[in-house]
Design a protein around this motif. Structure first.
Motif, PDB file in Angstrom:
ATOM      1  N   ASP A   1       0.853  -1.183   0.000  1.00  0.00           N
ATOM      2  CA  ASP A   1       0.000   0.000   0.000  1.00  0.00           C
ATOM      3  C   ASP A   1       0.895   1.240   0.000  1.00  0.00           C
ATOM      4  O   ASP A   1       1.569   1.545   0.989  1.00  0.00           O
ATOM      5  N   ASP A   2       0.895   1.979  -1.130  1.00  0.00           N
ATOM      6  CA  ASP A   2       1.814   3.108  -1.281  1.00  0.00           C
ATOM      7  C   ASP A   2       1.606   4.165  -0.207  1.00  0.00           C
ATOM      8  O   ASP A   2       2.583   4.721   0.321  1.00  0.00           O
TER       9      ASP A   2
ATOM     10  N   ARG B   1       2.834   2.887   3.211  1.00  0.00           N
ATOM     11  CA  ARG B   1       4.299   2.798   3.212  1.00  0.00           C
ATOM     12  C   ARG B   1       4.923   4.193   3.272  1.00  0.00           C
ATOM     13  O   ARG B   1       5.907   4.416   3.997  1.00  0.00           O
ATOM     14  N   ALA B   2       4.356   5.147   2.547  1.00  0.00           N
ATOM     15  CA  ALA B   2       4.882   6.516   2.552  1.00  0.00           C
ATOM     16  C   ALA B   2       4.793   7.128   3.944  1.00  0.00           C
ATOM     17  O   ALA B   2       5.689   7.866   4.375  1.00  0.00           O
TER      18      ALA B   2
ATOM     19  N   THR C   1      13.612   4.268   3.293  1.00  0.00           N
ATOM     20  CA  THR C   1      12.830   3.776   2.161  1.00  0.00           C
ATOM     21  C   THR C   1      12.487   2.312   2.407  1.00  0.00           C
ATOM     22  O   THR C   1      13.368   1.506   2.708  1.00  0.00           O
TER      23      THR C   1
ATOM     24  N   PRO D   1       8.494  -2.377  -1.099  1.00  0.00           N
ATOM     25  CA  PRO D   1       7.059  -2.633  -1.271  1.00  0.00           C
ATOM     26  C   PRO D   1       6.712  -4.115  -1.368  1.00  0.00           C
ATOM     27  O   PRO D   1       5.532  -4.477  -1.352  1.00  0.00           O
TER      28      PRO D   1
END
Length: 550
Positions: free
Chosen positions: A203-204, A207-208, A217, A220
């Motif tokens: 899930d972008d 994660r962000a 970082t 993913p």
């Protein structure tokens, strides 16, 4: 758990399947017994006649690995007799027509041939479950530790969806967690495919958020499970490992394979409160503090987050787990420093929607059940009252499949494993108690009288138990608790009787949970066994045979 522990005593109907509740969860078992004394019907489904069966309205002795056929047959009765909750099914579920068509072949009579449970008992149980306003399903690893564990749960969940038993007091589908803070570990992100709060690593947005919090970082792609990791170690693709609070050499399925994997590593770190069998293999042992020596939070089976407070200081150089990890992080170059578990909790809560409303200060007064999205939210006692995480709960057509390792002429018996009330897990803690040793001084093999007669065994006789992976020795206990063809052992005595050298690591393809509950074995008299196993140099060393796979 979709519901709460206290609600069990208020249930009208309790469907206990794959759970030896009185021995593995004795406190929760008290709630079940209270429900029975209040007039609730208790149905117990288990291959062994466990103690809970003595309190049951109906005990159904199921053949190991045939759970799906039973639940499908119950769904067959509920649908064919139109006992399902039509409004609930129409508004809150999907896939009804597909399931209705699929379960036609799973008649109670067909299921009787597979499960060994009389069809009239299947029919009666389905009718009683559907008729109850507050029907609770409870289960444990007797359902999940199979090569079809996920499908077992899905077919069981079909029953609750058909009858509208989600979102009601005293209802739901309730897995009882096997160890302290298993729930909390999952909540905090200790799963290879999840960030904290069950936010997917893919899930972008999630994660962000964590990348911003941690200043790193994140990959993913999901990590690997333990089953995959073991294979990677043996193949040389994983060269270093950090084990925290787990005695893998005793608790892993096919423990001989685990030993081979750990010995193949270049570097092994074990963090634990005692020098376990696994810690003895480590290059570095990090001494950790016990639960009474730390401050922090635990989450229990009912999703309740609770404070724990240090009662005594850790001995010697032992430190709390969080402090060890934090100090390692600093040495690896991560400069963020934590001074107290409250700071860690605050970081977790502000980035985890299901925990956002739970502050350390609120936990001073009482435990709070997630989801708790805001500071004025009381916590959630019952899940799925209005909706599911997805738009609807989907009814899943699930076919019956057999156990991964069936019996044959060479290995004619099924071994199923579990726990005994007085001892715990791999004996890391309870194995050091003289009082517990008086209650359960050693492991034994529970065997049915029919099998004992056929093998010409006497009660208390020490025998060899072998599988395709390993061999152990233990005395037998002749008992009708185990059905013919099935023997039972615990894994509480890894030094004397390392039961898990026998079990198979064949596993569920979705969760990669091994099939601890069924593997093919044979039993031999010790004299006969020694004759067969002698090598060129004479009789094989018995102590070594207990530890090593064949």
């Amino acid at each position: 758990m979709s519901n709460s522990i206290a609600e069990l005593k208020e249930a009208e109907f309790i469907f206990a399947t794959g759970t030896n509740t009185t021995e593995s969860h004795p406190v929760i078992a008290l709630k079940v017994k209270k429900a029975v004394s209040n007039g609730a019907k208790l149905i117990v489904i288990d291959p062994r006649r466990i103690e809970l069966a003595d309190f049951a309205h109906r005990y159904m002795q199921i053949k190991i690995g045939t759970d799906i056929a039973l639940y499908n047959a119950m769904s067959n009765v509920i649908i064919n007799e139109e006992l399902y909750d039509k409004e609930y099914v129409a508004e809150r579920t999907g896939g009804f027509e597909e399931l209705k068509h699929f379960i036609r072949e799973y008649t109670p009579q067909y299921a009787e041939q597979i499960t060994g449970i009389p069809s009239e008992d299947i029919i009666a149980t389905a009718r009683e479950y559907a008729a109850a306003d507050r029907a609770s399903i409870i289960y444990t690893v007797g359902i999940t530790e199979h090569s079809c564990g996920v499908h077992n749960v899905q077919s069981l969940t079909n029953l609750a969806l058909l009858t509208g038993n989600f979102g009601v007091p005293g209802g739901g589908v309730n897995p009882l967690r096997g160890q302290n803070n298993v729930q909390g570990a999952g909540d905090a992100g200790c799963l290879p495919n999840n960030l904290p709060g069950y936010q997917r690593v893919g899930d972008d947005a999630a994660r962000a958020n964590w990348e911003k919090e941690w200043g790193v970082t994140l990959d993913p792609n999901p990590g690997v499970t333990k089953v995959t990791a073991i294979d990677d170690m043996i193949l040389g693709r994983m060269r270093a490992l950090y084990i925290m609070g787990e005695n893998s050499l005793a608790s892993d399925a096919n423990a001989g394979k685990t030993r081979k994997a750990l010995e193949a590593l270049e570097f092994l770190v074990v963090q634990d409160i005692f020098l376990t069998q696994t810690a003895e293999l480590a290059d570095v042992v990090l001494p950790a503090a016990g639960f009474g020596e730390v401050d922090g939070t635990f989450a229990n089976s009912e999703r309740r987050v609770q404070r724990v407070r240090k009662a005594v200081n850790p001995p010697g150089v032992a430190k709390p787990d969080w402090q060890i990890i934090s100090e390692l992080g600093e040495r690896f170059g991560y400069k963020k420093k934590f001074n107290h578990p409250a700071e860690i909790w605050d970081e977790l809560a502000r980035n985890t929607p299901i925990l956002a409303g739970i502050s350390y200060d609120r936990l001073d007064f009482q435990g709070i059940q997630w989801p708790c999205p805001t500071s004025d939210h009381p916590g959630t006692q019952i899940l799925h009252t209005d909706n599911f995480e997805t738009e609807k709960g989907y009814l899943m057509p699930i076919p019956h499949v057999g156990i991964a390792e069936p019996t044959d002429e060479e290995y004619p018996l099924i071994l199923t494993t579990g726990r005994r009330r007085a001892t715990y897990h791999t004996g890391t803690q309870t194995g050091r108690s003289a009082g517990i040793e008086l209650l359960v001084p050693h492991e034994w093999v529970e065997i049915n009288p029919e099998d004992a007669d056929e093998l010409k065994l006497d009660d208390g006789e020490v025998v060899s138990v072998s599988s395709r992976r390993g061999r152990v020795q233990a005395p037998i206990m002749i008992t009708e608790k185990s059905p013919p063809g099935v023997i039972f052992m615990s894994f509480h005595f890894p030094n004397e009787t390392p039961t898990n050298v026998l079990t198979t690591d064949l596993h569920d393809p979705i969760t990669e949970t091994p099939e601890f509950k069924a593997c093919a074995v044979k039993i031999e008299k010790i004299a006969q066994h020694h004759k067969k196993q002698s090598d060129k140099n004479g009789t094989q060393n018995t102590n070594q045979s207990l530890k090593m796979a064949d």
